[in-house]
Design an enzyme around this catalytic site. Structure first.
Site, short mmCIF file in Angstrom:
data_model
loop_
_atom_site.label_atom_id
_atom_site.label_comp_id
_atom_site.label_asym_id
_atom_site.label_seq_id
_atom_site.Cartn_x
_atom_site.Cartn_y
_atom_site.Cartn_z
N ASP A 240 0.82 -1.22 0.00
CA ASP A 240 0.00 0.00 0.00
C ASP A 240 0.85 1.26 0.00
OD1 ASP A 240 -2.09 -2.01 0.79
OD2 ASP A 240 -3.20 -0.14 0.50
N ASN A 250 1.90 -3.12 4.03
CA ASN A 250 0.94 -3.91 3.26
C ASN A 250 -0.05 -4.54 4.24
OD1 ASN A 250 -0.07 -5.01 0.77
ND2 ASN A 250 0.73 -6.99 1.41
N LYS A 251 -0.99 -5.26 3.71
CA LYS A 251 -2.08 -5.84 4.51
C LYS A 251 -1.56 -6.50 5.79
CE LYS A 251 -5.56 -5.57 3.99
NZ LYS A 251 -6.32 -4.52 4.70
O1 MRU Z 1 -7.46 -3.19 2.61
P1 MRU Z 1 -7.19 -3.48 1.15
O2 MRU Z 1 -7.95 -4.64 0.64
O3 MRU Z 1 -7.32 -2.24 0.31
O4 MRU Z 1 -5.65 -3.89 1.14
C1 MRU Z 1 -5.06 -4.26 -0.07
C2 MRU Z 1 -3.66 -4.69 0.10
O5 MRU Z 1 -3.13 -4.72 1.19
C3 MRU Z 1 -2.90 -5.00 -1.14
O6 MRU Z 1 -1.91 -5.95 -0.87
C4 MRU Z 1 -2.21 -3.73 -1.65
O7 MRU Z 1 -3.13 -2.68 -1.78
C5 MRU Z 1 -1.51 -3.94 -2.92
S1 MRU Z 1 -2.68 -4.08 -4.18
C6 MRU Z 1 -2.06 -4.33 -5.66
#
Ligand code: MRU
Length: 356
Positions: A240, A250-251
């Site tokens: 992110d 990231n997530k």
């Molecule tokens: O909360 P989200 O679903 O928006 O989180 C998404 C992620 O963490 C993805 O790994 C990240 O945005 C990369 S997307 C190509």
């Protein structure tokens, strides 16, 4: 991406409407939602009708274009004041994804270059589409470079959904996986379930099913088990926001997978377009981490056998929950960043080099 035999992007614009795949319905139903104004665009990002950093960026770009098309005034100074409000609103939709701010900045700069409001209106939709096209192209290149890292019979772990649904098209982490599959390599994907929103089991698995890519969904706490058994030999995730020093937000759960991969000598790659890099965040400590509603943790939700969408409380009525949406993986755990410009080390010098 091909869904039910038809080519889709995650988000696009038709006339004055921003249209997108309605992600909370997936994997059980496929639907398109139409957003009438920038307030609806804001709400769609905030409530995760659309999610994933590059997809959020493109959505904001279209939201601004839509706002410009709906602007009633005639002076550029009025348009500037109005866009400041629109930008403020959209910027607040989600705090961590750097692409949101990248999309907003890109479209604003190009639109405010106009001499008149009518010129700005003429440009708006094209500029937003241009942003989305560039974003999709970047993801395609990520796939081409990332494919070089994937060998026949590789067993790949991915976390959350960093697929076409998280971008305009192709995906970041899933783009190399797609390309490897298209080029005929036999691969197997472990898709982390990714509680609490289950983007892995709902969205990544959906994309893998649509593409016929062999895979298994695993519970979030099962990755270490498979790594230790040597059943996973490469990890690829998205991001992110990437700080100037290569730390990656990231997530939630990404950090522990990276540490586990390091412990088990498994390469851990992060796939990103340049729009995810934030040179103003020196390290991961500077990245704002979104805290979401505790209900996402306290409840599970899905489709019942009778075809109803239901939320089920899975925890005691009196329990409270904490719900950070992202974590930061220090650069030292990252083998490399897969970018549209090639594969680089997650460090300050190589990241700076991308912008020279
Ligand atoms: O909360 P989200 O679903 O928006 O989180 C998404 C992620 O963490 C993805 O790994 C990240 O945005 C990369 S997307 C190509």
């Amino acid at each position: 991406m091909i869904i039910q035999g038809k080519d889709y992007r995650t988000v696009w614009m038709e006339g004055n409407l921003v249209k997108m795949i309605n992600q909370p319905l997936l994997p059980h139903k496929f639907g398109i939602i139409e957003l009438k104004d920038y307030n609806e665009v804001h709400d769609a990002i905030k409530t995760m009708v659309v999610r994933g950093a590059p997809a959020i960026g493109a959505t904001a770009a279209y939201g601004i274009a839509q706002a410009v098309l709906q602007f009633k005034g005639s002076l550029m100074s009025e348009l500037e004041a109005y866009l400041a409000e629109v930008n403020e609103k959209l910027s607040q939709a989600r705090p961590t994804a750097q692409d949101l701010f990248d999309g907003i900045n890109y479209v604003n700069k190009k639109i405010m270059n106009s001499d008149t409001v009518s010129e700005a209106k003429d440009r708006a939709a094209t500029v937003a589409k241009d942003y989305a096209d560039r974003s999709a192209d970047a993801c395609k290149k990520i796939g081409e470079y990332g494919n070089e890292l994937i060998n026949e019979n590789d067993r790949i772990l991915t976390h959350c959904n960093a697929g076409a649904l998280a971008t305009v098209d192709y995906g970041t982490a899933l783009s190399p996986i797609r390309m490897a599959h298209y080029s005929g390599k036999r691969i197997f994907v472990f898709a982390d379930e990714t509680r609490p929103r289950s983007q892995g089991s709902r969205l990544t698995a959906f994309e893998l099913v649509e593409e016929n890519i062999p895979h298994a969904i695993i519970a979030d706490n099962a990755a270490g088990y498979y790594m230790r058994k040597k059943e996973i030999n490469i990890c690829i995730v998205g991001a992110d926001r990437v700080a100037a020093n290569g730390d990656v937000a990231n997530k939630i759960g990404t950090y522990e997978k990276a540490v586990l991969a390091h412990e088990n000598n498994i390469p851990f790659y992060v796939a990103i377009p340049l729009s995810t890099i934030d040179l103003n965040s020196e390290t991961g400590e500077d990245i704002p981490i979104e805290e979401r509603d505790e209900e996402e943790v306290l409840y599970s939700y899905g489709w019942t056998r009778s075809g109803n969408f239901e939320r089920i409380r899975t925890s005691p009525e009196k329990s409270r929950a904490k719900n950070p949406a992202f974590d930061v993986t220090p650069a030292r755990y990252i083998t490399g960043l897969i970018t549209p410009n090639g594969i680089i080390m997650a460090n300050k010098e190589e990241i700076a080099g991308l912008f020279e």
